[in-house]
Design a protein around this motif. Structure first.
Motif, PDB file in Angstrom:
ATOM      1  N   GLN A  97       0.821  -1.203   0.000  1.00 31.25           N
ATOM      2  CA  GLN A  97       0.000   0.000   0.000  1.00 31.25           C
ATOM      3  C   GLN A  97       0.861   1.261   0.000  1.00 31.25           C
ATOM      4  O   GLN A  97       1.920   1.290   0.611  1.00 31.25           O
ATOM      5  N   LEU A  99       1.098   5.240   1.029  1.00 29.29           N
ATOM      6  CA  LEU A  99       0.547   6.307   1.856  1.00 29.29           C
ATOM      7  C   LEU A  99       1.340   7.582   1.605  1.00 29.29           C
ATOM      8  O   LEU A  99       2.526   7.537   1.256  1.00 29.29           O
ATOM      9  N   LEU A 125      -5.492  10.735   0.914  1.00 30.70           N
ATOM     10  CA  LEU A 125      -5.791   9.467   0.250  1.00 30.70           C
ATOM     11  C   LEU A 125      -7.008   9.594  -0.657  1.00 30.70           C
ATOM     12  O   LEU A 125      -7.075   8.952  -1.706  1.00 30.70           O
ATOM     13  N   VAL A 215     -10.059   0.509  10.056  1.00 28.50           N
ATOM     14  CA  VAL A 215      -9.242   0.063   8.929  1.00 28.50           C
ATOM     15  C   VAL A 215      -7.802   0.541   9.129  1.00 28.50           C
ATOM     16  O   VAL A 215      -7.568   1.723   9.394  1.00 28.50           O
ATOM     17  N   LEU A 217      -4.121   0.948   7.324  1.00 31.03           N
ATOM     18  CA  LEU A 217      -3.309   0.962   6.112  1.00 31.03           C
ATOM     19  C   LEU A 217      -1.861   1.122   6.541  1.00 31.03           C
ATOM     20  O   LEU A 217      -1.537   2.024   7.332  1.00 31.03           O
ATOM     21  N   SER A 218      -0.990   0.251   6.055  1.00 31.29           N
ATOM     22  CA  SER A 218       0.422   0.346   6.438  1.00 31.29           C
ATOM     23  C   SER A 218       1.291   0.336   5.191  1.00 31.29           C
ATOM     24  O   SER A 218       1.012  -0.373   4.222  1.00 31.29           O
ATOM     25  N   ASP A 219       2.340   1.150   5.226  1.00 30.75           N
ATOM     26  CA  ASP A 219       3.195   1.387   4.067  1.00 30.75           C
ATOM     27  C   ASP A 219       4.645   1.075   4.446  1.00 30.75           C
ATOM     28  O   ASP A 219       5.270   1.819   5.194  1.00 30.75           O
ATOM     29  N   ARG A 229      -2.475  -5.603   2.111  1.00 29.44           N
ATOM     30  CA  ARG A 229      -3.839  -5.094   1.936  1.00 29.44           C
ATOM     31  C   ARG A 229      -4.325  -4.476   3.247  1.00 29.44           C
ATOM     32  O   ARG A 229      -3.753  -4.733   4.307  1.00 29.44           O
ATOM     33  N   PRO A 230      -5.374  -3.683   3.195  1.00 33.10           N
ATOM     34  CA  PRO A 230      -5.915  -3.105   4.433  1.00 33.10           C
ATOM     35  C   PRO A 230      -6.285  -4.191   5.439  1.00 33.10           C
ATOM     36  O   PRO A 230      -6.770  -5.262   5.074  1.00 33.10           O
ATOM     37  N   GLY A 288      -9.733   4.927  11.563  1.00 32.79           N
ATOM     38  CA  GLY A 288      -8.718   4.744  10.528  1.00 32.79           C
ATOM     39  C   GLY A 288      -7.327   4.903  11.104  1.00 32.79           C
ATOM     40  O   GLY A 288      -7.096   5.813  11.902  1.00 32.79           O
ATOM     41  N   TYR A 290      -3.102   4.929   9.943  1.00 32.88           N
ATOM     42  CA  TYR A 290      -2.205   5.076   8.799  1.00 32.88           C
ATOM     43  C   TYR A 290      -0.764   4.964   9.312  1.00 32.88           C
ATOM     44  O   TYR A 290      -0.261   5.890   9.951  1.00 32.88           O
TER      45      TYR A 290
END
Length: 309
Positions: A97, A99, A125, A215, A217-219, A229-230, A288, A290
């Protein structure tokens, strides 16, 4: 030095023009960086755009420029659009992903609620889902309140076309942007509970602070391990965070900070910076998360970056 020149051999009026060009560029530099960053989501690429802007600006005949700010924004927008189109190919090859690059921002950014929201991870995003031209038009109109005629000159469209693009982009963003806004104080309070849960490996506290359908999201960018994936759901995220660190015996500590105008955390594992954690808070819970671990994106989290409108 003669009466008709400078030490560099340039005529005196050329030196004066160069000084005026430099002065104008520097006086608007923070604005131009903010425009480029909001269009690109990358501080490194925004800096490159500013270099390209300066090279073009330094060759402009200033006698033909009525409004240096508008002219500089136009150059910056065009260069950012060019880069945005090439970045799309890079994003398609990105591992996992993607970010936006987090920035340690000055306190005045958080005080400008609209600017802070526009550079938040959540909204950045959403901007990623726009076409390059839609993103440029939305950013210039909604964030910087640039007139339609000026935007038209920057994106090589007619003012009528720009109005249509702005309307379409606004509807797109409104349908996807976070519905509820919370105060910085509430966000800090929730993040403090999240910090304690991580540091103490407290699964119940973590579950208590996460919304059921949160949710993550990791980068990692291919440099560090991250979820491809999320990760959805409080229970899965709790296992994701606490399971791995407990198994390895890692010591996790978090330092509160302000990234992109909002409360966030610097996450350290065994004393070394591991990443940044931003959160979106709704109704007192985190909806959320991030997590940026890619080390190439952590170069702007220790020294403040000035963003401005």
């Amino acid at each position: 030095m003669s009466d008709h020149g400078t030490d560099s051999g340039r005529p005196a009026d050329a030196a004066d023009t160069g000084d005026l060009a430099t002065e104008a560029f520097l006086s608007h530099r923070n604005l131009l960086f903010t425009v480029a960053y909001e269009m690109l989501g990358s501080a490194v690429d925004a800096e490159d755009v500013l270099q390209e802007t300066w090279l073009r600006w330094s060759r402009v005949d200033l006698d033909q420029v009525d409004d240096p700010r508008a002219y500089l924004v136009r150059i910056t927008t065009r260069q950012a659009l060019n880069r945005l189109r090439t970045m799309k190919r890079r994003r398609e090859a990105y591992v996992g992903q993607w970010l936006p690059e987090p920035l340690l921002t000055t306190p005045d950014v958080a005080e400008d609620v609209e600017l802070a929201e526009s550079v938040s991870m959540a909204l950045m995003l959403v901007l990623e889902t726009l076409s390059p031209t839609e993103r440029a038009v939305f950013v210039l109109r909604e964030v910087f309140e640039v007139e339609y005629d000026e935007i038209a000159a920057a994106v090589d469209k007619s003012p009528a076309a720009v109005r249509q693009i702005a309307h379409r982009a606004r509807k797109h963003v409104e349908a996807r942007r976070p519905r509820k806004k919370v105060s910085a104080r509430e966000a800090r309070t929730v993040l403090e509970s999240f910090r304690r849960a991580l540091e103490n490996r407290d699964p119940q506290l973590l579950m208590d602070v996460l919304a059921p359908e949160v949710v993550l999201l990791s980068d990692g960018g291919g440099f560090k391990q991250a979820a491809v994936r999320p990760v959805v759901g409080a229970d899965r995220i709790t296992r994701f965070y606490l399971g791995g660190t407990a198994k390895r015996g890692d010591v996790v500590t978090c330092t509160p900070t302000v990234l992109n105008g909002s409360p966030a955390l610097l996450v350290y594992v065994n004393g070394e910076l591991d990443g940044t954690m931003a959160a979106h808070v709704e109704d007192g819970l985190i909806s959320g998360l991030y997590y940026v671990r890619n080390p190439e994106k952590l170069t702007h989290v220790e020294a403040e970056t000035t963003l401005t409108r």
